[in-house]
Design an enzyme around this catalytic site. Structure first.
Site, PDB file in Angstrom:
ATOM      1  N   CYS A  28       7.142  -1.725  -4.013  1.00  0.00           N
ATOM      2  CA  CYS A  28       5.831  -2.208  -4.473  1.00  0.00           C
ATOM      3  C   CYS A  28       5.758  -3.734  -4.378  1.00  0.00           C
ATOM      4  CB  CYS A  28       5.614  -1.725  -5.909  1.00  0.00           C
ATOM      5  SG  CYS A  28       4.247  -2.502  -6.783  1.00  0.00           S
ATOM      6  N   CYS A  31       4.781  -5.555  -7.556  1.00  0.00           N
ATOM      7  CA  CYS A  31       5.891  -5.446  -8.515  1.00  0.00           C
ATOM      8  C   CYS A  31       6.918  -6.543  -8.251  1.00  0.00           C
ATOM      9  CB  CYS A  31       6.574  -4.083  -8.410  1.00  0.00           C
ATOM     10  SG  CYS A  31       5.520  -2.683  -8.796  1.00  0.00           S
TER      11      CYS A  31
END
Length: 106
Positions: A28, A31
């Protein structure tokens, strides 16, 4: 340093006080951007607020129970109970303000 938690250790890590848990995955992009921000906030707010990270690729039970559908999602726990969700990347300034507010309202 942020605490790495799993489905089986999360409950014990959020039992007391305020903990912000980051639900993330290695693939991600947002993230990855959020990781260093949370490390800085951990240094600024420790020990009043604990910051933990849960990799949903390896631990998806709690994420499923909380209805987390996208990442990054951060869940604020107070004394073992999830009280708020923050979905998506947030800049450091916004998260700092959010956490400072939670400390004063505790």
């Amino acid at each position: 340093m942020t605490v790495k938690v799993t489905d089986s250790t999360l409950a014990s890590e959020v039992q007391q006080g305020i903990t912000l848990v980051d639900f993330w995955a290695p693939w991600c992009g947002p993230c990855k951007m959020l990781g260093p921000v949370l490390e800085e906030l951990e240094e600024e707010f420790s020990p009043e607020i604990k910051i933990a990270k849960l990799n949903i690729d390896e631990n998806n039970e709690v994420a499923g129970q909380l209805g987390i559908m996208s990442i990054p999602t951060m869940v604020l726990y107070k004394d073992g109970q999830p009280v708020e969700k923050i979905v998506g990347y947030q800049p450091k300034e916004a998260l700092h303000e959010y956490l400072a507010e939670k400390l004063t309202s505790n």
